[in-house]
Motif scaffolding. Structure first.
Motif, mmCIF file in Angstrom:
data_model
loop_
_atom_site.group_PDB
_atom_site.id
_atom_site.type_symbol
_atom_site.label_atom_id
_atom_site.label_comp_id
_atom_site.label_asym_id
_atom_site.label_seq_id
_atom_site.Cartn_x
_atom_site.Cartn_y
_atom_site.Cartn_z
ATOM 1 N N UNK B 56 20.444 4.201 8.093
ATOM 2 C CA UNK B 56 19.366 4.160 8.646
ATOM 3 C C UNK B 56 17.675 3.915 8.072
ATOM 4 N N UNK B 57 18.141 4.172 6.472
ATOM 5 C CA UNK B 57 17.453 4.477 5.709
ATOM 6 C C UNK B 57 16.664 3.883 5.825
ATOM 7 N N UNK B 62 13.449 -6.893 9.979
ATOM 8 C CA UNK B 62 14.079 -7.938 10.022
ATOM 9 C C UNK B 62 15.240 -9.345 9.743
ATOM 10 N N UNK B 63 16.249 -7.597 9.133
ATOM 11 C CA UNK B 63 17.207 -8.173 9.562
ATOM 12 C C UNK B 63 18.358 -6.984 9.953
ATOM 13 N N UNK B 64 19.714 -7.348 10.215
ATOM 14 C CA UNK B 64 20.271 -6.350 11.170
ATOM 15 C C UNK B 64 20.607 -5.164 10.278
ATOM 16 N N UNK B 145 32.834 -3.328 6.968
ATOM 17 C CA UNK B 145 32.321 -4.419 7.329
ATOM 18 C C UNK B 145 30.533 -3.637 7.181
ATOM 19 N N UNK B 146 30.058 -3.982 5.198
ATOM 20 C CA UNK B 146 27.936 -2.972 5.665
ATOM 21 C C UNK B 146 28.069 -3.813 5.953
ATOM 22 N N UNK B 147 28.159 -5.268 5.862
ATOM 23 C CA UNK B 147 26.712 -6.258 6.545
ATOM 24 C C UNK B 147 26.321 -6.276 8.671
#
Lengths: 510, 376
Positions: B56-57, B62-64, B145-147
C-alpha cells in the motif's frame, strides 16, 4: 400644561422596574387632563402626532386625536375622522355627544370605545387613531392601521415545484386573511392574545373547533398563558417556552411560512399559533413523521411523494450514521469491508497523519464553517465560496495529505444529505456527533449505543401530550397511509387519532 | 440516579467488548492477501510460510496494486508467521487473506487436519478463505508475482461463483473444518498451476484427492465433469457425446448444455458389502448436433436422451471406480450418505471404512431430460 393623572405618571416613571404588566389607569372626563396624560406618555416619541380641534358650529365641542405617523392611514384620519367632526352640524355638548360621534360622525368600519390608558396607548402605537372627546372618560379607538408590509412571496426555505406559492408575511392580519380565504367556515376560530410586557405583540391561536382535540387546545392555552417575557419578536420566542425540550434538538413544535401548510394542519386537528411581526406560524402538536413530510407531497403523485419521503428518511439515517460507521469500520472493524474497498481506503490513508476519528471531526467542522459562511455571506459571494470550499478544503487537503479522499467524500455526502431534511438539522447534527464520539471510542457497539439512546429519547418525547412517534408507535392501517408513504387522497379516510376526536377526514362513495 | 448507573454499567460493558484500546489505524497495518505453505526442502518437519503482502505504501492511483512475499519458518504455522514479524513494518492483518496455497509435498506428507487447526483456531484469520493445492513444485511459486495480487486475482477470477463443469467448487476453511468435524473421511481440494509460467497466467487444475488426512494424487482431467455431476448441484456446463454409428440413424455427436443437475447418493449394506447408488437428474439443451438433423422430431430426442443417460451412467461409474480403486478415497459422499441414513452402522464400520470401500458395488442411474432442441 396640566399634569397627567397621578397613577399614569407613577407608572411611567417606574417603567422598567416592574415585572408585572403596567397599569396606566383610566381616562377622566377632562379633555385637558386626558390629552396631557397621553402626551406625557408619548413624550420623546416624535412619530406620535396629535391634533386638537373644535366643531366649527359649536366651539364648546372639543376633540383631540392621537395617532402614530407611518403606521396610520393619515388620509383616512383627516378625511373620515377630523373633517366630519369639524364640519358636522348638530353636535351639542352633553351626555349624548360621545354616542353621537361614534355612531353618526366617524366614518370607519372598526370603532371601539375604551377608557383604559393601556388600551389607548397600545392602539396608538399599533396604528389606530384615538379620539378624545371633551367631557367623557372614554376615548374612541378607530382602526386606521396602515403598515408598510412586504408583498406576498414564496418562502425561500419552502419552495415547491407545484402547488400554491403564497407565503406569510410579517403582518398578522394579512396572514390571517390567507387562512380565512382557504377555510371559509365559522369553525375556524382565530383568538387573539397580547403577549410580551413591553411589545404587547398580538398572538393569534387558530384552530378548527369541530376538529381540534379540546385537551390539546387547553394545554396550548395553558402554556401560552404561562409565558412571561418582555418581548415576543418572533414565533421561535414562544417555541422555547411552550414546546417540550429535546436535548437532541428534535422539534416538538412545527413551523412553516406557508398558509396552505397551516390550513392542512388545522384540518388534521392541530392548533396554529401566529405571531405579529413573524412570517413563521407554529403548529402543535408536532409529530416526528412531519419532519419527512412536505406540502408538495400532497400536490404530486403519491408514488413520487412516497419515494421522496423514504429518501428523506434514508438521508436522515445516513447523515447521522455514515461518518460514525466509516470511523468505526476503518479504525476497529476492518473485517467488514471488502478487500478491494479496504485497500483503496488504506492507500488513501497511508500518509494522513491524523487518526480517522480526528480527521472526521476536523473535516465535519470545516464543512459546517463553510456552510455557515455561505448562509451569512452576501449571495454574490456564494459561488466563490463553493469553489474555495471544494478546491482548497477538498482537493488541496487530499493532495497535501492532510485528509484522505474517502473521508472527504464521506463528509461531503453527509453535508449534502443533511440538507434533504432541513427540519431535522439540529437533531442530525447532535445525533451525528453523538454517534461519532461513541464510534470513535467504542466502534460499532458505540454506534449501536448512540442509535439506541436516540431511539429511547425519541420514544419518550411528547409534543403537547401526544407521543412524538405517533402514529408510528401504534400503527393502524389508516394511519400508516400518511407516514413514510403517502397513499392516494381517496384512500386516506381518517385523521390521526390523538390529534382529534373527529377522525373522519373523507368518506368513500359507494 | 438509576439512569446514570445504568449508563455507566452499559458503557463499562461495551468498553470491555470494544474500546479505544482496540484502535488500529489503517496506515499501521500490513495487509496479508494470501499465504503459501510449503515443507522445508531439508527438514520436512519445518513449515515454510510465505505471506503475500499488499504494497500500500508505493501504490499509485493509476496503476494496479503490487505485492511482495515475506517468508518465515517454524514448526507450526503460528511460529512461522511470528518469525517473520521482525521483517515487516506494520502489524500483520489477516482480515483480507483470501487464499492459502498448500505445496504438494506438504500436502502429501502433512495431515490436512494439522494445517486446518493452525488456520481455523487463529482468530485473526477469516474462516472463508479458500484453500488450494499447488501443482507446481512449491506453493510459493504461485504467489510470487510482485506486479499483481495473486490471491485476489484467484478469488475474483478463478473461483466459480455458479457451479458448473468447468472447475471444482472452491473449498473454504469453514467448510473443510465442518467436513472434518462431522467425520468426512476424504477430501478433494482444487489444485492450481501455471497455464503460462513466463506470463504468470494461472489456471485451476484438477482436484487434489485426499485419502484420509494426506493427499493421494490428482483426479484425471477427463473425470472432472463426471465427478462434479455426481457430487454437486450444477447450473451450467457442457457435455459432448460421441456415438458409434449403430445404423439406427442417430447423430454421431451431440454437444449438450447442462441447465441444471442434482445428484442423490444412497447406500445399502447387506451385512458384508456396501452398495452405493448415485442417481442423477439432469436437464439439457441441445447446443450442437452432427450435420443432417435440422428438424428432428420427438422420437429422435427420446432416443437421444436414452443414449445420453447410458453414456453418463457409464462415465460416472468409471470415474467413481477409478477414484475408489486408484486412490482409495471416498470423495463422492458415500460416507456422508451412510452417516445420515444409519448413524449406528456408520459408527460400526467407520474405522474400516476404506476396506469396505474397496469391495463396494457402485450403481449409477441417470435421468436426462432434453428440454430445448435449440430450434425456434
Amino acid at each position: 400644561m396640566k399634569k397627567p393623572n397621578k397613577k399614569a405618571e407613577d407608572n411611567a416613571n417606574n417603567k422598567g422596574a416592574r415585572t408585572e404588566p403596567e397599569n396606566l389607569g383610566t381616562l377622566t372626563a377632562s379633555l385637558e387632563e386626558n390629552a396631557a396624560a397621553v402626551s406625557f406618555l408619548f413624550k420623546d416619541v416624535d412619530i406620535t402626532l396629535s391634533r386638537r380641534f373644535e366643531n366649527a358650529r359649536d366651539g364648546r365641542v372639543k376633540f383631540c386625536v392621537y395617532y402614530s405617523d407611518g403606521v396610520t392611514n393619515s388620509a383616512m384620519a383627516s378625511e373620515h375622522i377630523i373633517e366630519p367632526l369639524i364640519v358636522c352640524e348638530g353636535l351639542l355638548p352633553g351626555l349624548g355627544l360621545f354616542e353621537q360621534v361614534k355612531s353618526r360622525v366617524v366614518q370607519a368600519n372598526d370603532v371601539k370605545a375604551s377608557g383604559e390608558l393601556n388600551a389607548i396607548i397600545s392602539a396608538i402605537a399599533y396604528g389606530d387613531t384615538v379620539l378624545l372627546v371633551d367631557g367623557f372618560s372614554e376615548a374612541l379607538i378607530i382602526s386606521t392601521k396602515n403598515f408598510a408590509l412586504r408583498g406576498l412571496s414564496e418562502p425561500e426555505g419552502e419552495k415547491v415545484l407545484s402547488g400554491p406559492r403564497e407565503g406569510f408575511t410579517e403582518g398578522i392580519m394579512q396572514n390571517l386573511s390567507l387562512l380565512r380565504r382557504r377555510i371559509r367556515t365559522h369553525h375556524l376560530k382565530l383568538r387573539f392574545k397580547a403577549m410580551g410586557r413591553q411589545t404587547g405583540t398580538t398572538v393569534c391561536i387558530a384552530y378548527m373547533d369541530n376538529i381540534v382535540n379540546p385537551d390539546i387546545l387547553k394545554e396550548v392555552e395553558r402554556r401560552l398563558s404561562a409565558v412571561d417575557m418582555d418581548g415576543i419578536l418572533d414565533s421561535n420566542y414562544l417555541v422555547e417556552h411552550i414546546a417540550e425540550n429535546s436535548v437532541l434538538g428534535l422539534n416538538t413544535a412545527g413551523s412553516t411560512e406557508r398558509p396552505d401548510v397551516v390550513c392542512s394542519r388545522l384540518l388534521e386537528g392541530r392548533v396554529a399559533i401566529l405571531v405579529d411581526g413573524s412570517p413563521v406560524a407554529l403548529t402543535v402538536p408536532y409529530l416526528f413523521i412531519e419532519n419527512f413530510q412536505s406540502n408538495e407531497d400532497y400536490y404530486m403523485s403519491p408514488i413520487y411523494a412516497s419515494y421522496g419521503r423514504l429518501l428523506r428518511a434514508l438521508c436522515f439515517v445516513l447523515t447521522m450514521t455514515v461518518p460514525a460507521l466509516f470511523v468505526a469500520i476503518s479504525a476497529y472493524h476492518h473485517e467488514i469491508m471488502h478487500s478491494s474497498l479496504m485497500l483503496n481506503i488504506a492507500v488513501g490513508r497511508r500518509a494522513v497523519p491524523l487518526p480517522a476519528a480526528v480527521e472526521c471531526f476536523a473535516l465535519l467542522i470545516i464543512f459546517d464553517i463553510l456552510r455557515e459562511t455561505g448562509v451569512r455571506m452576501p449571495s454574490y459571494g456564494g459561488q466563490a465560496l463553493s469553489i474555495v470550499g471544494a478546491l482548497v478544503i477538498g482537493q488541496s487537503a487530499v493532495e497535501a495529505k492532510l485528509a484522505a479522499a474517502p473521508m472527504v467524500i464521506i463528509v461531503a455526502f453527509t453535508g449534502i444529505a443533511i440538507l434533504v431534511v432541513p427540519r431535522l438539522y439540529t437533531a442530525s447534527l447532535t445525533g451525528r456527533y453523538l454517534c461519532l464520539i461513541l464510534s470513535s471510542t467504542l466502534g460499532l457497539l458505540g454506534i449501536l449505543a448512540g442509535v439506541t439512546l436516540f431511539l429511547i429519547h425519541l420514544l419518550n418525547l411528547k409534543s403537547f401530550g401526544v407521543p412524538h412517534l405517533t402514529p408510528i408507535n401504534a400503527l393502524s392501517f389508516q394511519e400508516v397511509k400518511d407516514t413514510f408513504i403517502r397513499a392516494p387522497w381517496p384512500s386516506m379516510l381518517t385523521r390521526i387519532r390523538p390529534l382529534t376526536r373527529n377522525i373522519t377526514r373523507s368518506r368513500q362513495k359507494s | 440516579m438509576k439512569r446514570i448507573l445504568a449508563a455507566i454499567i452499559f458503557l463499562a460493558v461495551v468498553f470491555s467488548l470494544c474500546g479505544c484500546q482496540d484502535y488500529r489505524g489503517l496506515n499501521s497495518l500490513t495487509f496479508v492477501a494470501g499465504m503459501a505453505v510449503d515443507a522445508d526442502e531439508k527438514d520436512p518437519e519445518i513449515l515454510v510460510v510465505n505471506l503475500e503482502i499488499v504494497d500500500t505504501q508505493s501504490a499509485a492511483a493509476d496503476s494496479p496494486m503490487r505485492s511482495s512475499l515475506s517468508e518465515g519458518q517454524g514448526r507450526t504455522l503460528t511460529e512461522a508467521i511470528y518469525n517473520m514479524n521482525g521483517k515487516l513494518h506494520g502489524e500483520l492483518y489477516f482480515g483480507n487473506c483470501e487464499l492459502v496455497v498448500l505445496g504438494q509435498k506438504l500436502a502429501a506428507k502433512t495431515d490436512i487436519g494439522v494445517l486446518l487447526e493452525g488456520l481455523s483456531r487463529n482468530a485473526r484469520i477469516r474462516d472463508d478463505l479458500v484453500i488450494l493445492v499447488s501443482q507446481e513444485k512449491t506453493a510459493k511459486e504461485i504467489l510470487d508475482n510482485p506486479d499483481s495480487i495473486v490471491s485476489f486475482f484467484v478469488g475474483a477470477n478463478l473461483m466459480k461463483k455458479t457451479p458448473d463443469t468447468t472447475g471444482a467448487k472452491a473449498r473454504r476453511l469453514y467448510e473443510l473444518g465442518e467436513m472434518i468435524s462431522r467425520g468426512t473421511t476424504d477430501l478433494a481440494l482444487p489444485a492450481i498451476a501455471f497455464a503460462n509460467k513466463e506470463a504468470g497466467e494461472l489456471r485451476l487444475g484438477p482436484l487434489a484427492i485426499y485419502s484420509g488426512e494426506k493427499m493421494a494424487g490428482y483426479m484425471a482431467k477427463a473425470d472432472m465433469p463426471f465427478f462434479l455431476l455426481a457430487t454437486e448441484k450444477l447450473k451450467g456446463g457442457n457435455y459432448s457425446f460421441f456415438f458409434e454409428d449403430d445404423g439406427r440413424g442417430l447423430p454421431l455427436y451431440a454437444s449438450l448444455l447442462l441447465r441444471k443437475s442434482e445428484p442423490r447418493v444412497n447406500v445399502t449394506f447387506d451385512g458384508e458389502r456396501f452398495t452405493f447408488y448415485i442417481d442423477i437428474k439432469a436437464e439439457f439443451s441441445v447446443s450442437e448436433l452432427s450435420p443432417g438433423w435440422e428438424n428432428p422430431g420427438a422420437p429422435f430426442f427420446k432416443e437421444l436422451e436414452e443414449r445420453v443417460e447410458e453414456s453418463l451412467c457409464h462415465s460416472v461409474g468409471d470415474m467413481a471406480a477409478r477414484v475408489h480403486g486408484e486412490f482409495g478415497a471416498d470423495i463422492t459422499g458415500f460416507s456422508d450418505a451412510l452417516r445420515n441414513r444409519d448413524h449406528r452402522l456408520w459408527e460400526r464400520v467407520r474405522d474400516s471404512w476404506h476396506d469396505y470401500l474397496k469391495d463396494a458395488v457402485i450403481k449409477v442411474s441417470c435421468e436426462a431430460d432434453i428440454t430445448d432442441a435449440g430450434l425456434i
